[in-house]
Structures are given as C-alpha cells and as structure tokens.
Write an enzyme that holds these catalytic residues in place. Sequence first.
Site, PDB file in Angstrom:
ATOM      1  N   GLU A  14       3.161  15.038   3.018  1.00 38.43           N
ATOM      2  CA  GLU A  14       4.280  14.688   2.138  1.00 38.43           C
ATOM      3  C   GLU A  14       4.924  15.956   1.615  1.00 38.43           C
ATOM      4  O   GLU A  14       4.231  16.884   1.185  1.00 38.43           O
ATOM      5  CB  GLU A  14       3.818  13.856   0.932  1.00 38.43           C
ATOM      6  CG  GLU A  14       3.416  12.438   1.227  1.00 38.43           C
ATOM      7  CD  GLU A  14       3.031  11.673  -0.045  1.00 38.43           C
ATOM      8  OE1 GLU A  14       3.311  12.174  -1.157  1.00 38.43           O
ATOM      9  OE2 GLU A  14       2.431  10.588   0.069  1.00 38.43           O
ATOM     10  N   GLU A  69      -4.632  10.880  -1.772  1.00 36.17           N
ATOM     11  CA  GLU A  69      -4.922  11.670  -2.966  1.00 36.17           C
ATOM     12  C   GLU A  69      -6.080  11.072  -3.765  1.00 36.17           C
ATOM     13  O   GLU A  69      -6.039  10.967  -4.990  1.00 36.17           O
ATOM     14  CB  GLU A  69      -3.661  11.825  -3.817  1.00 36.17           C
ATOM     15  CG  GLU A  69      -2.523  12.501  -3.063  1.00 36.17           C
ATOM     16  CD  GLU A  69      -1.285  12.757  -3.913  1.00 36.17           C
ATOM     17  OE1 GLU A  69      -1.223  12.243  -5.046  1.00 36.17           O
ATOM     18  OE2 GLU A  69      -0.386  13.474  -3.435  1.00 36.17           O
TER      19      GLU A  69
END
Length: 477
Positions: free
Chosen positions: A284, A137
């Site tokens: 995820e 991220e």
Amino acid sequence: MAFTSMVSTVPVLFFFFTLLLISANSSSLSHNIKVQEQDKDPFVGFNIGTDVSNLLSPTELVKFLQAQKVNHVRLYDADPELLKALAKTKVRVIISVPNNQLLAIGSSNSTAASWIGRNVVAYYPETLITAISVGDEVLTTVPSSAPLLLPAIESLYNALVASNLHTQIKVSTPHAASIMLDTFPPSQAYFNQTWHSIMVPLLQFLSKTGSPLMMNLYPYYVYMQNKGVVPLDNCLFEPLTPSKEMVDPNTLLHYTNVLDAMVDAAYVSMKNLNVSDVAVLVTESGWPSKGDSKEPYATIDNADTYNSNLIKHVFDRTGTPLHPEMTSSVYIYELFNEDLRAPPVSEASWGLFYGNSTPVYLLHVSGSGTFLANDTTNQTYCIAMDGVDAKTLQAALDWACGPGRSNCSEIQPGESCYQPNNVKGHASFAFNSYYQKEGRASGSCDFKGVAMITTTDPSKLFFSSSFSLVMVYSLKI
C-alpha cells in the site's frame, strides 16, 4: 489500510540536509532473492476496496481493469464473483485472509486447507492468483491475534504444498511502517523488539519460501507527522536541489524521496535480524485527494503529483540508494474512492476513480508504456455532479462565467447550447469550458466539490446541437 498506517512511528528528528555531493557505493542485495518469474520486473498495481457505493459489477470491473491496462490488483478478501470474472485474463491477483479469519485458520490445518481449496484451487490457474496476504497490519492493529499470524501463514502454505501450488503462489502478511523504529536515517532502522518473537520466524519463513516482506508505506503520514522538518517535495518525488536531498550520515547515501528511505529502512531492519534475501513489496502507498481542515495537504494536486511520480519512479527501475539493483513493486492505495468509509474525510478519498469508474483526477503517466493508457487524458470533460442542489450549482456557474472567464456565450438564450434550459446543463457547459481552457490541469474540475471528470462528451449528455470543445494536447509530464 491507510488509516491504520497513520500510527507509523516517525521520529521528529529527520535526516540533516547537506549540500555535500558524495559518491557512495551501495551494497548489493543478495542475488539469491527469490522472485516469481512472471513478476521479475517491477510493476504498479492497485488495491481494490469494497466500501464503495455503486461499485462496478465484477464483469464491468474486469473490463475496466483491462481498458486501463492494469495487470496487478490486490483484494482485501477472496470475492468469488470477482475471481470468476478475472478468469482467463492477464490480471494477476493477490487475495487476502481478513483479520477476522485468522483465529480459525491459525488454529486448524483443516480450516486452512479448506480455505485454499475454496479460494485458490477452485480458480487457479484460470485466474492468476500470485499471492495470499494473510491479515492486514496485524501486529499494530490487532496485536492480540499476533500469536496466530505465523501458524495461519504456515498452515496456508502447507495447504498450497499439498496442492502443488507453493511455487506459483506466495504467502506473506502486510505490515504497517510502525513495526520499524528509528527509520530515519534508514541505516539506523530496526524492527520493534516487542515483535521479534514473531518477526524472526516470519522472516525465516519468507526467506525459505521466496516470499516478499509486504509493507504498507505512506510518505503522506510521514509528512503530516513531521511538518516543518520533512519538506513536502521529498514526499512527492519532486525534483530536489542538492540542499534538499536527505543524506544518511552513516552511509552517506543521498535520498531524493521519502518512500525510498522507508524501503531501505525495511531492508536494514531485516539485515539486523540476519535476513538479506527477502524482497520488499509495497502493498500500500498513496495520497488522499481530499481531507478535512486538519489535513490541508490532502488535495487533488498533491495526490496527482504523488501517484504520477510514484508510477514513473517504479517504471524507471532505479531501485533505492541502498539497493539500486532492486526496484520494489508497489500497489497504489487505491483504485476507487471508498465513499462509505468512516471519517476522517481523507479515508474516503484515496481512490483514483469513483465507484462508477469516472476519474477523481487524471494521472500524468505519459512515458510509462501502455499502463493507464486509456485514462483518456486527451479526451476528458468536466461536468456537474448528480445530486447537487440548484443553488449551489448556480453559484459555481456564476463563478465559472464570471471570475473563471469561461466562454459562456453558447448557453445564452437563443444560442446553440441554451437548451436544455436548466442549471445542471448550463453548469456542465461552463465547467467544461473552464476545464479545457486550463488545459485539463489538476484541480481545474472541482468548483468546490460540485464537478467531476468524465470521459463522456457532455454534448451527448446534455445538448442536442453541436458542442464545441477546444482540445489541448500538451500534458504536464
């Protein structure tokens, strides 16, 4: 990771709901999507974090993975001991470059080559490394490192080419959902223009190399940010009546769950940048089993429901409404509770298991082949946790034998399970009696946080004489 994904931008205006049933033809994703041969079928893997006290040793961890029939894992680093332990197994591994190593790798081809030599060449093919996730991220958590992201990816890829491993091992980077805007309805989604200078060449690289777009997608946070607008059932993959299905007004496609909508939003966002041959890999997704007062929907029941239904959804291979021919593989966040993580409470409560491998709760995955076949759903017990003070245990014991209506006759003085005469032994008997009576249902082994599920018969832990258990074999599917 989970907490950083919480900042995902989700417009308050969600899909309008409709009773209209419309048959819509979904466009087909290009058949030129390049997928690694060994992973051509969709799978469910697990993320393995290390902020865990009493984590299994690498050797024990690998045995645990094999016992659970878990064949895909994602690591947040490239731990040498674990990579050694995974050698000559069927477990396929994504290894990672932590964010704090991006500067060195993105600035130096030789550093990237050294990283590949040390963390890939040294183990492959004995250890089945399938991909490298570069950073985590990065665009949303460490935007200052964004200019280094693609150089780091390309340098690592070039090092793989030099070792002739570039066709076997893919290179990509996981993104938070917040890099997409206007994600509901999916047909209106697009990547935040702030990141076009990064995303355009990155997607071109992924297309050229047959690598996936890695996305961290959490319906849990969609629900938390849109309570009252997004029904909980839509987030949990629960069966819906037509009135609760989400309908995209532009495509007239019906969405029965939020994750599919998020995946399709990623496909539409890529198409808006003229890329249509890159597959989405969900690196995820999950649901926390415990939260603080501000997270009332972080419960064992909801976590069990989400992850169980997610696994079944992937294995059903139904794809998404936009791309029914393509089912994204998913890595569940996460395998173990990372109890050392900082607050909020939910940050330490995403795992399916505690660090010592005892289950936090039991998934209901019957019908999903051998995957998690040894979760011993029919051979589990409920016992008192270690380290709980006697007064708290006694209160839970009193409830179990009283309002809980456990059969506590065997722990009365002179009866077969009275010894050892201590509150922990008696509480474990009463907890387990209640747990079995309730059919080992989700949430029936909690007792305000002082009980845990185990696969070890309590009679072997606490009682010298026979310990009668009623085994109920009807499971909630």
